[in-house]
Motif scaffolding. Sequence first.
Motif, mmCIF file in Angstrom:
data_model
loop_
_atom_site.group_PDB
_atom_site.id
_atom_site.type_symbol
_atom_site.label_atom_id
_atom_site.label_comp_id
_atom_site.label_asym_id
_atom_site.label_seq_id
_atom_site.Cartn_x
_atom_site.Cartn_y
_atom_site.Cartn_z
ATOM 1 N N MET A 66 75.978 34.143 -0.741
ATOM 2 C CA MET A 66 74.970 34.115 0.325
ATOM 3 C C MET A 66 75.236 35.175 1.384
ATOM 4 O O MET A 66 74.311 35.826 1.859
ATOM 5 C CB MET A 66 74.929 32.733 0.988
ATOM 6 C CG MET A 66 74.339 31.658 0.122
ATOM 7 S SD MET A 66 72.580 31.895 -0.237
ATOM 8 C CE MET A 66 72.616 32.858 -1.732
ATOM 9 N N ASN A 67 76.506 35.373 1.757
ATOM 10 C CA ASN A 67 76.816 36.412 2.736
ATOM 11 C C ASN A 67 76.423 37.788 2.206
ATOM 12 O O ASN A 67 75.931 38.630 2.954
ATOM 13 C CB ASN A 67 78.290 36.361 3.134
ATOM 14 C CG ASN A 67 78.566 35.307 4.191
ATOM 15 O OD1 ASN A 67 77.676 34.901 4.935
ATOM 16 N ND2 ASN A 67 79.801 34.854 4.257
ATOM 17 N N GLY A 68 76.608 38.013 0.912
ATOM 18 C CA GLY A 68 76.195 39.281 0.306
ATOM 19 C C GLY A 68 74.692 39.473 0.351
ATOM 20 O O GLY A 68 74.197 40.555 0.708
ATOM 21 N N VAL A 69 73.941 38.438 0.013
ATOM 22 C CA VAL A 69 72.477 38.519 0.035
ATOM 23 C C VAL A 69 71.969 38.724 1.461
ATOM 24 O O VAL A 69 71.086 39.552 1.705
ATOM 25 C CB VAL A 69 71.844 37.248 -0.588
ATOM 26 C CG1 VAL A 69 70.343 37.219 -0.372
ATOM 27 C CG2 VAL A 69 72.173 37.163 -2.071
ATOM 28 N N LEU A 70 72.537 37.991 2.410
ATOM 29 C CA LEU A 70 72.115 38.132 3.802
ATOM 30 C C LEU A 70 72.381 39.542 4.322
ATOM 31 O O LEU A 70 71.522 40.149 4.963
ATOM 32 C CB LEU A 70 72.814 37.093 4.682
ATOM 33 C CG LEU A 70 72.333 35.660 4.503
ATOM 34 C CD1 LEU A 70 73.284 34.695 5.206
ATOM 35 C CD2 LEU A 70 70.911 35.482 5.014
ATOM 36 N N ALA A 71 73.576 40.074 4.045
ATOM 37 C CA ALA A 71 73.930 41.417 4.515
ATOM 38 C C ALA A 71 72.974 42.460 3.944
ATOM 39 O O ALA A 71 72.495 43.341 4.666
ATOM 40 C CB ALA A 71 75.370 41.747 4.138
ATOM 41 N N LYS A 72 72.670 42.364 2.661
ATOM 42 C CA LYS A 72 71.765 43.331 2.021
ATOM 43 C C LYS A 72 70.345 43.214 2.557
ATOM 44 O O LYS A 72 69.576 44.161 2.495
ATOM 45 C CB LYS A 72 71.748 43.123 0.509
ATOM 46 C CG LYS A 72 73.009 43.587 -0.168
ATOM 47 C CD LYS A 72 72.964 43.330 -1.660
ATOM 48 C CE LYS A 72 74.299 43.679 -2.293
ATOM 49 N NZ LYS A 72 74.345 43.316 -3.706
#
Length: 107
Positions: A66-72
């Motif tokens: 989720m942190n990866g998706v949010l950052a992108k």
Amino acid sequence: ASTPEIYTLSRHGALPVLLTALTDRLDTKGFTLPGAERTKHAAGTHDIRYFFDTDFGQAERLRNLMNGVLAKSGYRADIELRDLTAYKGAKPPPGTVELWLEPVRDR
């Protein structure tokens, strides 16, 4: 291993497009999403809640994803894990974690 179940809870008015993208991503990564709810109680939240020690690994995997998706997507990527193993109230069944999220744009 069983498929982990993720219940998503977001603030009223949270961006539906982002939430759809997040849940679609979870689905492709082997998570089951049997329910989503928009509630005022999710305001200001950025956490993944787990209720049993055996669910820690899935909660951590979900946080990283989720942190990866949010950052992108241009949002704050600071979801934290919330250990509720000592919680004395009613708990969801083992194999269930909860994603509490109010998406906030990264500045």
